[in-house]
Scaffold this motif. Structure first.
Motif, PDB file in Angstrom:
ATOM      1  N   MET B 159       0.835  -1.204   0.000  1.00 16.63           N
ATOM      2  CA  MET B 159       0.000   0.000   0.000  1.00 16.63           C
ATOM      3  C   MET B 159       0.872   1.258   0.000  1.00 16.63           C
ATOM      4  SD  MET B 159      -2.697  -1.560   2.675  1.00 16.63           S
ATOM      5  CE  MET B 159      -3.751  -0.275   3.239  1.00 16.63           C
ATOM      6  N   ALA B 160       1.948   1.220   0.765  1.00 14.26           N
ATOM      7  CA  ALA B 160       2.867   2.369   0.795  1.00 14.26           C
ATOM      8  C   ALA B 160       3.462   2.589  -0.592  1.00 14.26           C
ATOM      9  CB  ALA B 160       3.968   2.133   1.821  1.00 14.26           C
ATOM     10  N   ALA B 161       3.839   1.489  -1.252  1.00 16.47           N
ATOM     11  CA  ALA B 161       4.454   1.578  -2.578  1.00 16.47           C
ATOM     12  C   ALA B 161       3.462   2.158  -3.587  1.00 16.47           C
ATOM     13  CB  ALA B 161       4.916   0.194  -3.032  1.00 16.47           C
ATOM     14  N   GLU B 162       2.207   1.686  -3.496  1.00 13.12           N
ATOM     15  CA  GLU B 162       1.219   2.148  -4.467  1.00 13.12           C
ATOM     16  C   GLU B 162       0.926   3.636  -4.298  1.00 13.12           C
ATOM     17  OE1 GLU B 162      -1.757  -0.794  -3.782  1.00 13.12           O
ATOM     18  OE2 GLU B 162      -0.595  -2.258  -4.972  1.00 13.12           O
ATOM     19  N   TRP B 163       0.844   4.062  -3.043  1.00 12.90           N
ATOM     20  CA  TRP B 163       0.593   5.489  -2.805  1.00 12.90           C
ATOM     21  C   TRP B 163       1.751   6.326  -3.348  1.00 12.90           C
ATOM     22  CZ3 TRP B 163       2.711   9.784  -0.777  1.00 12.90           C
ATOM     23  CH2 TRP B 163       1.845  10.883  -0.558  1.00 12.90           C
ATOM     24  N   LEU B 164       2.959   5.836  -3.071  1.00  7.48           N
ATOM     25  CA  LEU B 164       4.149   6.580  -3.489  1.00  7.48           C
ATOM     26  C   LEU B 164       4.283   6.616  -5.013  1.00  7.48           C
ATOM     27  CD1 LEU B 164       6.561   8.109  -2.401  1.00  7.48           C
ATOM     28  CD2 LEU B 164       7.836   5.976  -2.323  1.00  7.48           C
ATOM     29  N   ALA B 165       3.961   5.487  -5.646  1.00  5.98           N
ATOM     30  CA  ALA B 165       4.047   5.419  -7.113  1.00  5.98           C
ATOM     31  C   ALA B 165       3.129   6.459  -7.740  1.00  5.98           C
ATOM     32  CB  ALA B 165       3.676   4.014  -7.590  1.00  5.98           C
ATOM     33  N   LYS B 166       1.933   6.589  -7.154  1.00  2.00           N
ATOM     34  CA  LYS B 166       0.982   7.557  -7.674  1.00  2.00           C
ATOM     35  C   LYS B 166       1.517   8.981  -7.472  1.00  2.00           C
ATOM     36  CE  LYS B 166      -3.300   6.076  -7.139  1.00  2.00           C
ATOM     37  NZ  LYS B 166      -4.473   5.841  -6.266  1.00  2.00           N
ATOM     38  N   LYS B 167       2.045   9.228  -6.278  1.00  4.79           N
ATOM     39  CA  LYS B 167       2.540  10.560  -5.935  1.00  4.79           C
ATOM     40  C   LYS B 167       3.708  10.961  -6.843  1.00  4.79           C
ATOM     41  CE  LYS B 167       3.131  14.182  -3.182  1.00  4.79           C
ATOM     42  NZ  LYS B 167       2.107  15.194  -2.959  1.00  4.79           N
ATOM     43  N   LEU B 168       4.603  10.015  -7.104  1.00  4.06           N
ATOM     44  CA  LEU B 168       5.793  10.315  -7.913  1.00  4.06           C
ATOM     45  C   LEU B 168       5.532  10.121  -9.401  1.00  4.06           C
ATOM     46  CD1 LEU B 168       8.597   8.576  -5.811  1.00  4.06           C
ATOM     47  CD2 LEU B 168       8.132  11.007  -5.934  1.00  4.06           C
ATOM     48  N   GLU B 169       4.313   9.773  -9.726  1.00  3.94           N
ATOM     49  CA  GLU B 169       3.933   9.475 -11.107  1.00  3.94           C
ATOM     50  C   GLU B 169       4.839   8.440 -11.731  1.00  3.94           C
ATOM     51  OE1 GLU B 169       3.883  13.424 -12.544  1.00  3.94           O
ATOM     52  OE2 GLU B 169       1.865  13.839 -11.767  1.00  3.94           O
ATOM     53  N   GLY B 170       5.143   7.448 -10.932  1.00  2.00           N
ATOM     54  CA  GLY B 170       5.874   6.281 -11.452  1.00  2.00           C
ATOM     55  C   GLY B 170       7.335   6.504 -11.747  1.00  2.00           C
ATOM     56  N   LYS B 171       7.906   7.605 -11.262  1.00  2.00           N
ATOM     57  CA  LYS B 171       9.297   7.868 -11.595  1.00  2.00           C
ATOM     58  C   LYS B 171      10.015   8.497 -10.399  1.00  2.00           C
ATOM     59  CE  LYS B 171      10.661  10.773 -14.902  1.00  2.00           C
ATOM     60  NZ  LYS B 171      12.020  11.173 -14.814  1.00  2.00           N
ATOM     61  N   GLY B 172      11.180   7.934 -10.027  1.00  3.61           N
ATOM     62  CA  GLY B 172      11.939   8.571  -8.959  1.00  3.61           C
ATOM     63  C   GLY B 172      12.845   7.615  -8.212  1.00  3.61           C
ATOM     64  N   ASN B 173      13.777   8.224  -7.468  1.00  6.45           N
ATOM     65  CA  ASN B 173      14.701   7.433  -6.656  1.00  6.45           C
ATOM     66  C   ASN B 173      14.209   7.403  -5.209  1.00  6.45           C
ATOM     67  OD1 ASN B 173      16.423   7.043  -8.833  1.00  6.45           O
ATOM     68  ND2 ASN B 173      17.559   8.924  -8.389  1.00  6.45           N
ATOM     69  N   ILE B 174      14.126   6.198  -4.683  1.00  7.80           N
ATOM     70  CA  ILE B 174      13.598   6.030  -3.333  1.00  7.80           C
ATOM     71  C   ILE B 174      14.705   5.486  -2.429  1.00  7.80           C
ATOM     72  CG2 ILE B 174      11.845   4.878  -1.923  1.00  7.80           C
ATOM     73  CD1 ILE B 174      10.375   4.407  -4.688  1.00  7.80           C
ATOM     74  N   VAL B 175      14.829   6.032  -1.229  1.00  4.35           N
ATOM     75  CA  VAL B 175      15.705   5.400  -0.238  1.00  4.35           C
ATOM     76  C   VAL B 175      14.823   4.752   0.812  1.00  4.35           C
ATOM     77  CG1 VAL B 175      17.658   6.957  -0.597  1.00  4.35           C
ATOM     78  CG2 VAL B 175      15.951   7.508   1.142  1.00  4.35           C
ATOM     79  N   GLU B 176      15.305   3.621   1.319  1.00  4.69           N
ATOM     80  CA  GLU B 176      14.484   2.830   2.241  1.00  4.69           C
ATOM     81  C   GLU B 176      15.163   2.753   3.600  1.00  4.69           C
ATOM     82  OE1 GLU B 176      14.395  -1.379   1.327  1.00  4.69           O
ATOM     83  OE2 GLU B 176      12.350  -1.567   2.074  1.00  4.69           O
ATOM     84  N   LEU B 177      14.399   3.001   4.654  1.00  2.00           N
ATOM     85  CA  LEU B 177      14.889   2.805   6.014  1.00  2.00           C
ATOM     86  C   LEU B 177      14.228   1.539   6.548  1.00  2.00           C
ATOM     87  CD1 LEU B 177      14.541   6.467   7.329  1.00  2.00           C
ATOM     88  CD2 LEU B 177      16.592   5.348   6.463  1.00  2.00           C
ATOM     89  N   GLN B 178      15.026   0.490   6.663  1.00  2.00           N
ATOM     90  CA  GLN B 178      14.476  -0.796   7.075  1.00  2.00           C
ATOM     91  C   GLN B 178      14.357  -0.881   8.593  1.00  2.00           C
ATOM     92  OE1 GLN B 178      16.444  -4.243   5.409  1.00  2.00           O
ATOM     93  NE2 GLN B 178      17.247  -3.050   3.716  1.00  2.00           N
ATOM     94  N   GLY B 179      13.499  -1.787   9.026  1.00  2.00           N
ATOM     95  CA  GLY B 179      13.382  -2.073  10.452  1.00  2.00           C
ATOM     96  C   GLY B 179      14.538  -2.935  10.920  1.00  2.00           C
ATOM     97  N   THR B 180      14.429  -3.428  12.120  1.00  2.00           N
ATOM     98  CA  THR B 180      15.470  -4.275  12.685  1.00  2.00           C
ATOM     99  C   THR B 180      15.651  -5.522  11.816  1.00  2.00           C
ATOM    100  OG1 THR B 180      14.758  -3.503  14.834  1.00  2.00           O
ATOM    101  CG2 THR B 180      16.206  -5.419  14.809  1.00  2.00           C
ATOM    102  N   PRO B 181      16.887  -5.800  11.374  1.00  2.00           N
ATOM    103  CA  PRO B 181      17.097  -6.943  10.487  1.00  2.00           C
ATOM    104  C   PRO B 181      16.553  -8.231  11.111  1.00  2.00           C
ATOM    105  CG  PRO B 181      19.104  -5.659  10.667  1.00  2.00           C
ATOM    106  CD  PRO B 181      18.135  -5.088  11.654  1.00  2.00           C
ATOM    107  N   GLY B 182      15.865  -9.003  10.298  1.00  2.00           N
ATOM    108  CA  GLY B 182      15.383 -10.298  10.760  1.00  2.00           C
ATOM    109  C   GLY B 182      14.004 -10.255  11.398  1.00  2.00           C
ATOM    110  N   SER B 183      13.482  -9.053  11.718  1.00  2.00           N
ATOM    111  CA  SER B 183      12.157  -9.005  12.337  1.00  2.00           C
ATOM    112  C   SER B 183      11.090  -9.136  11.254  1.00  2.00           C
ATOM    113  CB  SER B 183      11.983  -7.708  13.121  1.00  2.00           C
ATOM    114  OG  SER B 183      11.920  -6.610  12.240  1.00  2.00           O
TER     115      SER B 183
END
Lengths: 330, 334
Positions: B159-183
Motif C-alpha cells: 500500500m505504501a508503494a502504491e501510494w508513493l508510485a501515484k505521488k511520484l507518477e511512477g518515476k523517482g529514486n527512493i531510499v528505504e529505512l528498514q526495520g530491525t534486520p530479521g524481524s
C-alpha cells in the motif's frame, strides 16, 4: 611524550586507513557545505553523531584507568533523557530540566561508586545492576512511551543547535575533553587514577585516598553519560527510553580499548579514546554511506572485521611474531 | 561493542533481564494477577478471559493493551491481564495460571514464534480456546489456536508503494529505512514494497539501510544518505513512523523541505506521524492498527460458542495522507 605518541600511532594509522578508504571510493565524504549557517558534511556528521559516544569514552577512560568499568552508561543516558523530557512536560524551565537530568546522572554515578568503594562489589557486577535496572527506571518515567519534547523548545539546542556554524554537541564534547584533560594532567587526579589502577594496595599505603577518588571518577562518568543522554534526547526532540544509549556502553569501552588504554587499568590516554570513538563512528557513517546494494545483515560483520584488524594492529605480540617470521625468512 | 549490537540477540537478552528486574522491583504487578485468581470462585456467570501481553515496550503495544482492556470492560467481560515483562517464560507461566483458573478463553500476544506447543496443548486439553493477537506462532498443528488477529505487513508495504508510485507518477529514486534486520515487519514490509514498485520501471530503491525502528538511527542513516547522494533522493520509505520522523529532521537540517523536496512515506500511523502530516512534513502513513480489542473479543465470543474461525483474521489497515490528516487527527487513539 614520545611514549604517548607511540601509543597513539596504531589507532591513528587505523583512522587514516579508514579515511583513505573513503577518499578513494567516496570523495564526497570530505565535502563541506554551509546550510543556514550550519556547517555540514560527513566529517561533521561523524563528530556530531559521535558526540554521545565520545563523551562516554572520556569518562570510561578514567573509570578503566582505575581498573574499573562502567556498564551502566547507556542506561544512565536513557534515564537522563527521560528525566529531562518529563521535567519539560511539567513545564519546568529548560535550565532546571537540564540540571535535573545531570543530577540524576550524578546520583547514578554515586550509586555505582558507592557499590564499588563502600560495598566492595566488583565494578563489572556493580554497574551491571544499574545497566539492567536503569533502563527500567527510564521506562517507568516515560510509561513505556516515547516522551516528546516540543520541537521549538530551547532545550533542543543541546542536540541540534549551532554556534558559529559548529553543531552544539561537538562543542559540548570539546569543552568536556578540554576540561577533563586539564583536570587529569594539571592536577594530581590523573596520577592518582593511574596509581589506583596500577596497584590499589600500594597507592593506599602511599597515602592516596582511594575511596573518594574512585567515587569521584564514577560520579564524573555519570554526569558525562547524562550529558550524552541530553544530546541524544535533544537531537530527536524526544526521550526514547527503549533505544536511547542502547549498547553504547559497549561502543564506549571499545573506543577506550581501540585507543590504547588497557582494560587492566593503571595507564590511560584520553586522546587515544577520542580517536577510538572517532574510528567507530567513522566506520558506521562509512557503512551507511556505502549501503547501496549491500544487505544490511552485513553491517555488523564488516564492523567486526575492521575492529578485529585494528585490535590486531595494536597487538605487540602479533607484531613481534610477524617481524620474527619475516626476519627468519630473509 | 558497537551501537548496532542492538540488532543482535543480545538485545532480547538485555531487555529480558531489564524487565526481569522491573518485575522484581514491581511485585505489585504480580500480586494483582494472583489476587484476581483467588477471587475467581465457583459460580462465575460472566465470561472470564486471560490476556498474556508481551510488555509495554512501545506506544503501539500500550495502545493494543488499552484497546483490549477497554473492550473487555465495555462488554462486561472479566479480563485477567498478565504483563510478561518481555519474557516468553512469563507468558508460559501466565498461560498455565490461566488454565488453572479455568478461564473461558486466552488471548496471547506471543513474544516469539516458537516454543508454544506445550502451552497450547495444555490449553486445548482443558478445552480453552486461544486467540493469538498481532504475531503468529509456528506450530505443526494449527488447530492448537482458534485464530490469529494481525495485520498483513506485506500488504502494508504494498500500500505504501502504491501510494508513493501515484505521488511520484511512477518515476523517482527512493531510499528505504528498514526495520530491525530479521524481524517479521521489516522483512515483510520490504517485500511488500518491492512487489508494489515492481510494476513501475521508473521507480528505483537506490539505497536501503536499517534504521532499527528507532528515531535516532533513522536520522543518522538519512544524514548519511543525504551526504552520499545529494540531490538524488526523491522519496523516503520508512518501515515505521519513528524512523520517518528521524529522517524528516535529517532532511530539514540538510536545508531541504521534507514532504515537498523529498516525499516521506511510512507505516504505523502513530499520533506523532499525524502531527507531522498536519505540519506538511510527512506525506503518508499506512496504518498498522493496534486497536485489536473489538476483533479479539468477537473472536473470543465466537470461539467460546464453538464456532470455527478462519486461521488468520486480517486486520484492515488503511492509508492516511495529508489530505485527511487534519480531519482524523483528533479521533486518533494512539
Amino acid at each position: 611524550m614520545s611514549s604517548t605518541l607511540r601509543q597513539l600511532i596504531w589507532p591513528l594509522a587505523a583512522l587514516a586507513l579508514l579515511l583513505g578508504f573513503n577518499a578513494a571510493f567516496h570523495p564526497s565524504f570530505f565535502h563541506f557545505q554551509i546550510h543556514d549557517g550550519r556547517l555540514s558534511g560527513s566529517i561533521i556528521d561523524v563528530l556530531n553523531q559521535g558526540a554521545p559516544v565520545l563523551l562516554l569514552a572520556l569518562g570510561m577512560t578514567l573509570v578503566i584507568g582505575t581498573g574499573g568499568i562502567d556498564l551502566s552508561v547507556g542506561a544512565i543516558m536513557a534515564v537522563a533523557g527521560a528525566v529531562a523530557a518529563a521535567a519539560l512536560r511539567e513545564h519546568a524551565p529548560v535550565a532546571l530540566a537540564i540540571a535535573a537530568a545531570l543530577g540524576a546522572g550524578a546520583a547514578a554515578g554515586v550509586w555505582n561508586g558507592s557499590l564499588v568503594t563502600l560495598a566492595g562489589i566488583p565494578p563489572i557486577i556493580a554497574t551491571l545492576i544499574l545497566m539492567v535496572a536503569g533502563r527500567g527506571v527510564a521506562q517507568l518515567i516515560t510509561h513505556g512511551e516515547t516522551l516528546l519534547i516540543k520541537s521549538d523548545s530551547a532545550f533542543n539546542v543541546i542536540g541540534r543547535g549551532v554556534i558559529l556554524g559548529v553543531p552544539v554537541p561537538i562543542l559540548i564534547f570539546l569543552a568536556a575533553a578540554l576540561g577533563l584533560s586539564i583536570l587529569v594532567r594539571l592536577t594530581a587526579l590523573g596520577l592518582f587514577i593511574e596509581a589506583i589502577g596500577g596497584n590499589e594496595q600500594a597507592s593506599r599505603y602511599a597515602g592516596v585516598r582511594v575511596g573518594p577518588i574512585r567515587l569521584a571518577v564514577y560520579l564524573l562518568m555519570g554526569v558525562l553519560a547524562a550529558a550524552a543522554g541530553l544530546i541524544d534526547a535533544a537531537d530527536i526532540a524526544a526521550a526514547d527510553a527503549n533505544n536511547s544509549g542502547l549498547y553504547l556502553e559497549l561502543d564506549a569501552i571499545l573506543a577506550v580499548v581501540i585507543g590504547g588504554t588497557a582494560l587492566t587499568g593503571g595507564r590511560f590516554t584520553l586522546l587515544g579514546s577520542i580517536i577510538g570513538a572517532i574510528i567507530i563512528q567513522t566506520l558506521s557513517t562509512t557503512i551507511l554511506s556505502f549501503g547501496r546494494n549491500m544487505p544490511v545483515e552485513l553491517n555488523l560483520v564488516i564492523k567486526a572485521a575492521v575492529v578485529l584488524v585494528v585490535c590486531l594492529l595494536q597487538s605487540s605480540e602479533l607484531r613481534r611474531l610477524l617481524t620474527r617470521t619475516w626476519r627468519r625468512s630473509q | 561493542m558497537m551501537r548496532s549490537f542492538r540488532q543482535s540477540r543480545a538485545r532480547s537478552f538485555v531487555l529480558g533481564v531489564t524487565f526481569a528486574v522491573c518485575a522484581i522491583a514491581l511485585p505489585a504487578c504480580k500480586k494483582s494477577t494472583q489476587s484476581a485468581a483467588d477471587q475467581n470462585g465457583p459460580g462465575k456467570s460472566r465470561l472470564v478471559v486471560g490476556f498474556s501481553q508481551i510488555g509495554a515496550e512501545s506506544s503501539w503495544r500500550t495502545a493494543e493493551t488499552n484497546s483490549i482492556r477497554s473492550e473487555a470492560d465495555s462488554r462486561g467481560i472479566e479480563l485477567k491481564f498478565s504483563d510478561a515483562q518481555g519474557k516468553q517464560e512469563n507468558q508460559v507461566k501466565a498461560i498455565t495460571a490461566f488454565i488453572a483458573q479455568k478461564v473461558d478463553a486466552i488471548i496471547l500476544a506471543p513474544k516469539v514464534e516458537t516454543g508454544w506447543e506445550p502451552s497450547l496443548k495444555a490449553a486445548r486439553a482443558a478445552g480453552i480456546p486461544v486467540i493469538l493477537v498481532d504475531r503468529g506462532v509456528q506450530v505443526a498443528d494449527d488447530t492448537l489456536y482458534a485464530t490469529l488477529i494481525a495485520s498483513d505487513f506485506v500488504a502494508e508495504g504494498r500500500m505504501a508503494a502504491e501510494w508513493l508510485a501515484k505521488k511520484l507518477e511512477g518515476k523517482g529514486n527512493i531510499v528505504e529505512l528498514q526495520g530491525t534486520p530479521g524481524s517479521a515487519p521489516a522483512i515483510d514490509r520490504k517485500k511488500g514494497f518491492e512487489q508494489g514498485i515492481a510494476a513501475y520501471e521508473g521507480l528505483k530503491i537506490t539505497r536501503s539501510q536499517t534504521g532499527e525502528f528507532a528515531r535516532q538511527t533513522g536520522k543518522e542513516v538519512m544524514e548519511a544518505f543525504l551526504k552520499s547522494a545529494p540531490g538524488e533522493i526523491d522519496a523516503v520509505y520508512a518501515h515505521n513512523d519513528d524512523m520517518a520522523l528521524g529522517a524528516i529532521q535529517a532532511i530539514e537540517e540538510a536545508g531541504l523541505r521534507p514532504g515537498t523536496d523529498i516525499i516521506v512515506v511510512s507505516i504505523d500511523g502513530v499520533r506523532d506521524a499525524f502531527d507531522a502530516m498536519v505540519a506538511g512534513k510527512l506525506n503518508c502513513t499506512v496504518e498498522c492498527n493496534p486497536l485489536l480489542g473489538p476483533l479479539a473479543f468477537d473472536a473470543v465470543e465466537k470461539a467460546v460458542a464453538g464456532e470455527t474461525l478462519p486461521k488468520w483474521t486480517v486486520v484492515e489497515d488503511r492509508v492516511y495522507d495529508q489530505s485527511v490528516a487534519a480531519e482524523v487527527i483528533d479521533s486518533r487513539k494512539y
